[in-house]
Scaffold this active site. Structure first.
Site, PDB file in Angstrom:
ATOM      1  CB  SER A 144      -0.269  -1.870   3.167  1.00 12.34           C
ATOM      2  OG  SER A 144       0.147  -0.573   2.801  1.00 12.34           O
ATOM      3  CE1 TYR A 157      -5.335  -0.385   3.319  1.00 10.67           C
ATOM      4  CE2 TYR A 157      -3.137   0.573   3.472  1.00 10.67           C
ATOM      5  CZ  TYR A 157      -4.039  -0.258   2.833  1.00 10.67           C
ATOM      6  OH  TYR A 157      -3.643  -0.959   1.714  1.00 10.67           O
TER       7      TYR A 157
HETATM    8  P1  NDP Z   1      -8.958  -2.338  -5.399  1.00  8.93           P
HETATM    9  O1  NDP Z   1      -9.748  -1.279  -4.728  1.00  8.93           O
HETATM   10  O2  NDP Z   1      -8.474  -2.132  -6.792  1.00  8.93           O
HETATM   11  O3  NDP Z   1      -9.778  -3.728  -5.365  1.00  8.93           O
HETATM   12  C1  NDP Z   1     -10.261  -4.194  -4.151  1.00  8.93           C
HETATM   13  C2  NDP Z   1     -10.976  -5.513  -4.340  1.00  8.93           C
HETATM   14  O4  NDP Z   1     -11.383  -5.960  -3.027  1.00  8.93           O
HETATM   15  C3  NDP Z   1     -12.248  -5.396  -5.174  1.00  8.93           C
HETATM   16  O5  NDP Z   1     -12.409  -6.542  -5.985  1.00  8.93           O
HETATM   17  C4  NDP Z   1     -13.354  -5.344  -4.107  1.00  8.93           C
HETATM   18  O6  NDP Z   1     -14.597  -5.914  -4.533  1.00  8.93           O
HETATM   19  C5  NDP Z   1     -12.758  -6.223  -3.027  1.00  8.93           C
HETATM   20  N1  NDP Z   1     -13.334  -5.952  -1.710  1.00  8.93           N
HETATM   21  C6  NDP Z   1     -13.313  -4.799  -0.996  1.00  8.93           C
HETATM   22  N2  NDP Z   1     -13.980  -4.959   0.162  1.00  8.93           N
HETATM   23  C7  NDP Z   1     -14.412  -6.240   0.177  1.00  8.93           C
HETATM   24  C8  NDP Z   1     -15.172  -7.006   1.085  1.00  8.93           C
HETATM   25  N3  NDP Z   1     -15.624  -6.477   2.231  1.00  8.93           N
HETATM   26  N4  NDP Z   1     -15.463  -8.294   0.777  1.00  8.93           N
HETATM   27  C9  NDP Z   1     -15.027  -8.845  -0.378  1.00  8.93           C
HETATM   28  N5  NDP Z   1     -14.303  -8.171  -1.282  1.00  8.93           N
HETATM   29  C10 NDP Z   1     -14.010  -6.883  -1.010  1.00  8.93           C
HETATM   30  O7  NDP Z   1      -7.735  -2.619  -4.401  1.00  8.93           O
HETATM   31  P2  NDP Z   1      -6.218  -3.078  -4.695  1.00  8.93           P
HETATM   32  O8  NDP Z   1      -6.202  -4.135  -5.712  1.00  8.93           O
HETATM   33  O9  NDP Z   1      -5.398  -1.863  -4.885  1.00  8.93           O
HETATM   34  O10 NDP Z   1      -5.844  -3.682  -3.259  1.00  8.93           O
HETATM   35  C11 NDP Z   1      -5.818  -5.079  -2.996  1.00  8.93           C
HETATM   36  C12 NDP Z   1      -5.143  -5.297  -1.652  1.00  8.93           C
HETATM   37  O11 NDP Z   1      -3.812  -4.786  -1.713  1.00  8.93           O
HETATM   38  C13 NDP Z   1      -5.831  -4.592  -0.496  1.00  8.93           C
HETATM   39  O12 NDP Z   1      -5.770  -5.409   0.654  1.00  8.93           O
HETATM   40  C14 NDP Z   1      -4.986  -3.353  -0.306  1.00  8.93           C
HETATM   41  O13 NDP Z   1      -5.078  -2.872   1.011  1.00  8.93           O
HETATM   42  C15 NDP Z   1      -3.611  -3.892  -0.643  1.00  8.93           C
HETATM   43  N6  NDP Z   1      -2.641  -2.868  -1.036  1.00  8.93           N
HETATM   44  C16 NDP Z   1      -2.816  -2.122  -2.172  1.00  8.93           C
HETATM   45  C17 NDP Z   1      -1.859  -1.189  -2.533  1.00  8.93           C
HETATM   46  C18 NDP Z   1      -1.962  -0.364  -3.766  1.00  8.93           C
HETATM   47  O14 NDP Z   1      -1.099   0.496  -3.967  1.00  8.93           O
HETATM   48  N7  NDP Z   1      -2.933  -0.577  -4.639  1.00  8.93           N
HETATM   49  C19 NDP Z   1      -0.677  -0.956  -1.696  1.00  8.93           C
HETATM   50  C20 NDP Z   1      -0.599  -1.804  -0.541  1.00  8.93           C
HETATM   51  C21 NDP Z   1      -1.552  -2.718  -0.236  1.00  8.93           C
HETATM   52  P3  NDP Z   1     -15.570  -5.156  -5.601  1.00  8.93           P
HETATM   53  O15 NDP Z   1     -14.815  -5.191  -6.895  1.00  8.93           O
HETATM   54  O16 NDP Z   1     -16.809  -5.978  -5.619  1.00  8.93           O
HETATM   55  O17 NDP Z   1     -15.739  -3.768  -5.078  1.00  8.93           O
END
Ligand code: NDP
Length: 246
Positions: A144, A157
């Site tokens: 990020s 984070y």
């Molecule tokens: P979302 O919250 O939309 O989705 C997160 C996904 O990760 C879900 O499928 C969730 O599973 C899964 N997840 C969370 N915790 C766990 C765990 N302990 N084990 C397995 N799966 C897990 O997040 P984003 O798509 O927005 O983010 C994806 C990545 O991108 C993250 O690493 C985030 O930090 C990074 N990011 C996002 C940004 C943004 O603006 N959106 C900006 C910068 C970085 P479930 O569906 O079962 O809950």
């Protein structure tokens, strides 16, 4: 195009950025393993969309932060599929739990570090031996802008993502000779459930592109880094943030 018996694991692929990456890698020809933590309904939707597009995918549900569960489910999968090769690993699973340090409880620190940083260790550690033996691999860690710049209210984070950036650079040096590349992708604001609470109208004034990004735009970059075309790019952190920070 990769062969159908070649697998790509995307963690956190039920929703958001991970889902878009899973759909793109399936279109690239991988059999995609869709990892997620709890949201069965959304994971099923991701699979359905991949199948609709003519791709192949399977669900692999485990909590990346639970080392025992990762070993049991992912390690178990490797034992049950001795002839299959996971060539591509996208460490995308992540959560945020923001607060100023003065109000940040130990559980808020631990949860974010355990998922974003230790989760990457747990999963990568389980798969690295096979990649080393296979003398080929592509690892892409989703970090990020927070891990590069540091963001107030996100000490947990920012630390976790900066930690993954350090790990990316270290691991790239360990495995480069074996044909494995390790890179990080650092998104800015991307439209997903994670950013639902952020007002795009207010926030976009800071972004040269004047909008939030789409998960599919991140997936295009990840697809390239995961491909054989990106063979000489390793230990890099590539930002995708509409010009917000460089
Ligand atoms: P979302 O919250 O939309 O989705 C997160 C996904 O990760 C879900 O499928 C969730 O599973 C899964 N997840 C969370 N915790 C766990 C765990 N302990 N084990 C397995 N799966 C897990 O997040 P984003 O798509 O927005 O983010 C994806 C990545 O991108 C993250 O690493 C985030 O930090 C990074 N990011 C996002 C940004 C943004 O603006 N959106 C900006 C910068 C970085 P479930 O569906 O079962 O809950």
């Amino acid at each position: 195009m990769s062969s159908r018996s070649t697998f790509a694991l995307v963690t956190g692929a039920a929703r958001g950025i991970g889902k878009a990456i899973a759909i793109k890698l399936a279109a690239d020809g991988y059999h995609v393993l869709i990892n997620y933590r709890s949201n069965d309904a959304e994971a099923e939707k991701t699979i359905a969309q991949i199948v609709e597009n003519g791709g192949v995918a399977s669900l692999l549900k485990f909590n990346v932060s639970d080392r025992e569960e990762v070993t049991r489910v992912l390690g178990g999968w490797l034992e049950q599929h001795p002839d299959s090769v996971i060539e591509v690993l996208i460490n995308n699973a992540g959560i945020r739990n923001d607060n100023l340090l003065m109000w940040m409880e130990p559980a808020d620190w631990d949860g974010v570090i355990d998922t974003n940083l230790t989760g990457m260790y747990n999963v990568t550690k389980t798969l690295i031996n096979q990649m080393l033996l296979n003398r080929y691999g592509r690892i892409v860690n989703i970090v990020s802008l927070s891990g590069l710049k540091g963001v107030a209210g996100q000490m947990n984070y920012s630390a976790a993502k900066a930690g993954v950036i350090g790990a990316t650079k270290a691991l790239a040096q360990e495995v480069g000779k074996r044909g494995i590349t390790v890179n990080a992708v650092a998104p800015g604001y991307i439209k997903t459930d994670m950013t639902q609470d952020i007002n795009e109208k207010e926030a976009k004034v800071m972004i040269p592109a004047n909008r939030f990004g789409e998960p599919e735009e991140v997936a295009e970059l990840v697809s390239f880094l995961a491909s054989r075309k990106a063979s000489y790019i390793t230990a890099e952190v590539i930002s995708i943030n509409g010009g917000l920070y460089s």
